[in-house]
Write an enzyme that holds these catalytic residues in place. Structure first.
Site, PDB file in Angstrom:
ATOM      1  CB  CYS A  38      54.648  22.973 -21.496  1.00  0.00           C
ATOM      2  SG  CYS A  38      54.236  21.750 -22.728  1.00  0.00           S
TER       3      CYS A  38
ATOM      4  NE  ARG B 289      52.210  25.335 -16.506  1.00  0.00           N
ATOM      5  CZ  ARG B 289      50.937  25.755 -16.586  1.00  0.00           C
ATOM      6  NH1 ARG B 289      50.222  25.876 -15.477  1.00  0.00           N
ATOM      7  NH2 ARG B 289      50.362  25.980 -17.748  1.00  0.00           N
TER       8      ARG B 289
ATOM      9  CD1 TRP C  98      50.790  17.192 -21.314  1.00  0.00           C
ATOM     10  CD2 TRP C  98      51.688  16.081 -19.624  1.00  0.00           C
ATOM     11  NE1 TRP C  98      49.979  16.135 -21.045  1.00  0.00           N
ATOM     12  CE2 TRP C  98      50.494  15.429 -20.020  1.00  0.00           C
ATOM     13  CE3 TRP C  98      52.403  15.542 -18.571  1.00  0.00           C
ATOM     14  CZ2 TRP C  98      50.023  14.271 -19.385  1.00  0.00           C
ATOM     15  CZ3 TRP C  98      51.922  14.396 -17.945  1.00  0.00           C
ATOM     16  CH2 TRP C  98      50.766  13.776 -18.355  1.00  0.00           C
TER      17      TRP C  98
ATOM     18  CG  ASN D  16      51.491  25.939 -21.587  1.00  0.00           C
ATOM     19  OD1 ASN D  16      51.252  24.764 -21.865  1.00  0.00           O
ATOM     20  ND2 ASN D  16      50.770  26.627 -20.723  1.00  0.00           N
ATOM     21  N   GLY D  17      50.763  25.313 -24.843  1.00  0.00           N
ATOM     22  CA  GLY D  17      49.468  25.388 -25.510  1.00  0.00           C
ATOM     23  C   GLY D  17      49.462  24.459 -26.721  1.00  0.00           C
TER      24      GLY D  17
ATOM     25  CD  GLU E 108      34.049   8.929 -12.750  1.00  0.00           C
ATOM     26  OE1 GLU E 108      34.181   7.699 -12.866  1.00  0.00           O
ATOM     27  OE2 GLU E 108      34.948   9.676 -12.353  1.00  0.00           O
TER      28      GLU E 108
ATOM     29  CE  LYS F 153      36.856  10.747  -9.654  1.00  0.00           C
ATOM     30  NZ  LYS F 153      36.840   9.696 -10.560  1.00  0.00           N
TER      31      LYS F 153
ATOM     32  CD  GLU G 295      38.669   7.693  -7.318  1.00  0.00           C
ATOM     33  OE1 GLU G 295      39.713   7.044  -7.405  1.00  0.00           O
ATOM     34  OE2 GLU G 295      38.128   8.214  -8.290  1.00  0.00           O
TER      35      GLU G 295
ATOM     36  CG  HIS H  61      14.922  -5.585 -10.892  1.00  0.00           C
ATOM     37  ND1 HIS H  61      13.932  -6.487 -11.161  1.00  0.00           N
ATOM     38  CD2 HIS H  61      14.746  -4.567 -11.772  1.00  0.00           C
ATOM     39  CE1 HIS H  61      13.191  -6.069 -12.170  1.00  0.00           C
ATOM     40  NE2 HIS H  61      13.673  -4.909 -12.569  1.00  0.00           N
TER      41      HIS H  61
ATOM     42  CE  LYS I 153      45.853  10.678 -12.341  1.00  0.00           C
ATOM     43  NZ  LYS I 153      44.395  10.936 -12.204  1.00  0.00           N
TER      44      LYS I 153
HETATM   45  C1  AGP Z   1      39.784   7.224 -11.288  1.00  0.00           C
HETATM   46  O1  AGP Z   1      39.407   8.285 -10.426  1.00  0.00           O
HETATM   47  C2  AGP Z   1      40.783   6.302 -10.659  1.00  0.00           C
HETATM   48  N1  AGP Z   1      41.938   7.000 -10.312  1.00  0.00           N
HETATM   49  C3  AGP Z   1      41.000   5.030 -11.458  1.00  0.00           C
HETATM   50  O2  AGP Z   1      39.775   4.350 -11.530  1.00  0.00           O
HETATM   51  C4  AGP Z   1      41.508   5.194 -12.921  1.00  0.00           C
HETATM   52  O3  AGP Z   1      40.501   5.737 -13.720  1.00  0.00           O
HETATM   53  C5  AGP Z   1      41.867   3.799 -13.450  1.00  0.00           C
HETATM   54  O4  AGP Z   1      42.906   3.284 -12.657  1.00  0.00           O
HETATM   55  C6  AGP Z   1      42.295   3.809 -14.923  1.00  0.00           C
HETATM   56  O5  AGP Z   1      43.454   4.575 -15.082  1.00  0.00           O
HETATM   57  P1  AGP Z   1      43.917   4.971 -16.578  1.00  0.00           P
HETATM   58  O6  AGP Z   1      42.827   5.796 -17.153  1.00  0.00           O
HETATM   59  O7  AGP Z   1      45.201   5.714 -16.393  1.00  0.00           O
HETATM   60  O8  AGP Z   1      44.087   3.682 -17.339  1.00  0.00           O
END
Ligand code: AGP
Length: 611
Positions: free
Chosen positions: A2, A27, A74, A98-99, A485, A489, A492, A508, A606
């Site tokens: 927060c 925040r 938050w 905050n915490g 993962e 990263k 994307e 394979h 996001k």
């Molecule tokens: C992850 O780096 C991406 N931004 C994306 O794959 C994300 O993880 C996915 O859209 C799921 O989002 P969520 O965890 O908010 O459901």
């Protein structure tokens, strides 16, 4: 996470508080409030919503006010609402926080037995009640606050205003950031620099156990740790800061993503600490009874993207510790394949935002088929958290960068906690095993700190990889989802094609991609599958591929690979939480060197709230 602000000095407190909170909205932004004191009593204005909603409820002609505290929230405990918004004001004591007060439940039950009636669902509200409790026992302000602090366990940055002390404002730091700003006869405190940059460049960065008292005569700081109360030399702590507001919002980091990568020790610590001492309490909190546990014979874990990768790691952890079979699915697949959801199924969604359309639909599908639903989520009050039967919150705080980092490691920490709790409940773990698991999980934040020290090495390695066209990311067992993962990263945020694969699958098909210079990143801690992973490295080497190895025993691979990224050793089930960190940094540095928009990559959002 927060944002808090405090002000004392000339008669412009409301403006300073509101403007300061606006600069802290990154925040937290689900509710906000201020408490001001103008001579007589404390006035409180707070509301669910944004700072602009707060401005609409503050009387226009509020006049000149010289002292106040403010908060932008938050939510961690208690959904976003006006009554859960800060400041919390009880019997002449106003507090912003905050915490996380980890032991708030026991404090609350103690106070309720003393006849205290709580107005909110927050952890924070125990603070003004405790201060008021001690004031009523005759303690003066500072002592009432100090005695209150002896009860609190967890992380907190507190701003405190007590009606009877018209010329005092208090601030305390323990585990959550707090800075003090100084100007001509004006004194400020805030969670972060951006809030105060318009007013001063002279700051004191409070340290843990610093108790700060602000009065018309200036700032006094005392160290109150280890049972002491020792004056601190204020002048010696003052620093001149020349950051721009934008730099300050990112904590001095170039991007939110890098800031959030570096926040992971705190995010994982905050997620673990709430339950690690008694994991069974977590199942109680989730409303999972012993009877239900006996019925659970299968888990479905469903998510998207990075959260799906967390689900894949979760399967290894939960099956290993509890021996409950776990099915993992991508939400957009699960919701359309008429999943077989039998009696005794526990459905778990994993979602940072709590708003991902596919994940919500899958969760609704499971619920409609009678499954008990649990969501592992980072946003209090989000749709997923409201619709699930129970919620296990990650404590990562707002994640601004589109590429998920701290939320991911916090999800893994939550899954680790759940795995231990289920293992205990299913009587699959001896007391000794439980103690070892708790000890090893508590070490993870410090191991992440150590993994972050490879940043410069990784940046150097990134230079010669910036224009590679294809990457392979490879791992075996629990390291395979981390390979996935790492690949996600990279692709994307740098737009380079990258594929994660089980290392054993190379022969394979994917090994056809390997030719001179094609980089393969191996997630290769020394575990029971390490020797097999070594063989896979040889296969790649023999075809001229370039190998980057992430390992806790560099000496075993140095002569076989091109680049080594050393990571600290960790318990095999918790190693992914640590070993993903260099992959996040590798993707970050390559993307920056390619001039990509790291925080807002092209084509991505996001939170994917549409199908
Ligand atoms: C992850 O780096 C991406 N931004 C994306 O794959 C994300 O993880 C996915 O859209 C799921 O989002 P969520 O965890 O908010 O459901």
């Amino acid at each position: 996470m927060c944002g808090i602000v405090g002000y004392m000095g000339k008669e412009r407190a409301v403006d300073v508080l509101i403007e300061g909170l606006k600069r802290l909205e990154y925040r937290g932004y689900d509710s906000a409030g201020i408490a001001i004191q103008n001579g007589s009593g404390i006035e409180l204005y707070k509301t669910k919503g944004k700072i602009r909603d707060l401005e609409t409820i503050i009387p226009a002609g509020i006049g000149s006010v010289s002292k106040g505290i403010g908060h932008t929230r938050w939510a961690t405990h208690g959904a976003p609402s006006t009554r859960n918004a800060h400041p919390h004001y009880i019997d002449g004591v106003a507090v912003v926080h905050n915490g996380i007060i980890e032991n708030y439940r026991e404090i609350r039950s103690f106070l309720e037995k003393e006849g205290v009636r709580f107005l909110s669902d927050t952890d924070t509200e125990v603070v003004p009640h405790l201060i008021s409790y001690y004031l009523k026992q005759g303690y003066e302000d500072k002592q009432a606050i100090l005695r209150t602090l002896t009860h609190l366990r967890g992380s907190y940055a507190l701003g405190i205003m007590i009606e009877s002390s018209q010329d005092r404002l208090y601030a305390v730091r323990n585990g959550s950031p707090l800075v003090v700003g100084l100007s001509e006869e004006e004194y400020f405190f805030a969670s972060d620099i951006p809030a105060l940059l318009p007013y001063t460049r002279r700051f004191i960065f409070l340290e843990d156990c610093h108790f700060c008292s602000i009065g018309s005569g200036g700032v006094e700081i005392e160290y109150i740790g280890d049972g002491l109360c020792k004056k601190v030399d204020v002048e010696g702590l003052i620093k001149e800061i020349d950051w721009s507001p934008s730099m300050a919002e990112k904590g001095g980091y170039e991007h939110f993503m890098l800031k959030e990568i570096y926040e992971q020790p705190r995010a994982v610590r905050d997620t673990i600490n709430e339950w690690i001492d008694d994991p069974l309490k977590l199942l109680e909190e989730l409303g999972i009874t012993t009877k239900q546990m006996l019925e659970f014979n299968r888990l479905h874990i469903v998510a998207c993207g990075t959260s799906y990768h967390a689900a894949l790691v979760g399967r290894y952890i939960i099956e290993k510790l509890s021996r409950i079979p776990v099915d993992v699915d991508i939400a957009s697949e699960y919701r359309y394949r008429e999943p077989i959801i039998e009696r005794g199924t526990l459905f778990i969604s994993i979602t940072q935002s709590g708003e991902t359309a596919d994940t919500l639909a899958a969760q609704r599908e499971a619920k409609a088929h009678g499954a008990r639903t649990l969501t592992i989520c980072n946003v209090v009050g989000s749709t997923a958290s409201r619709e699930a039967d129970s919620v296990l919150y990650t404590r990562a705080g707002p994640e601004i960068g589109v590429a998920s980092t701290k939320a991911f490691t916090a999800q893994l920490a939550a899954l680790a906690l759940l795995g231990v709790a289920l293992g205990i409940k299913k009587k699959r773990l001896t007391n000794g095993e439980v103690s070892t698991l708790k000890l090893q999980l508590k070490k993870v934040p410090e191991l992440i700190e150590r993994a972050l020290k490879a940043d410069e090495t990784i940046k150097e390695i990134s230079r010669s990889l910036t224009y590679a066209r294809d990457f392979l990311y490879l791992g075996r067992g629990i390291n395979f989802p981390i390979a996935l993962e790492g690949a996600l990263k990279l692709k994307e945020i740098s737009y380079i094609h990258a594929e994660g694969y089980p290392a054993g699958e190379m022969k394979h098909g994917p090994i056809a991609l390997v030719e001179e210079g094609v980089p393969s990143v191996f997630v290769a801690p020394v575990d029971e599958l390490f020797s097999k992973t070594l063989s896979n490295m040889e296969e790649v080497k023999a075809r001229g591929g370039r190998i980057i190895a992430v390992t806790d025993e560099p000496q075993y691979v140095e002569d076989k690979v091109d680049d080594v990224i050393a990571v600290p050793s960790a318990h095999p089930l918790f190693a992914p939480i640590v070993h993903v960190v260099p992959l996040q940094l590798l993707a970050y540095h390559i993307a920056v060197m390619r001039g990509c928009n790291v925080d807002q990559p092209r084509n991505l959002a996001k939170s994917v709230t549409v199908e």
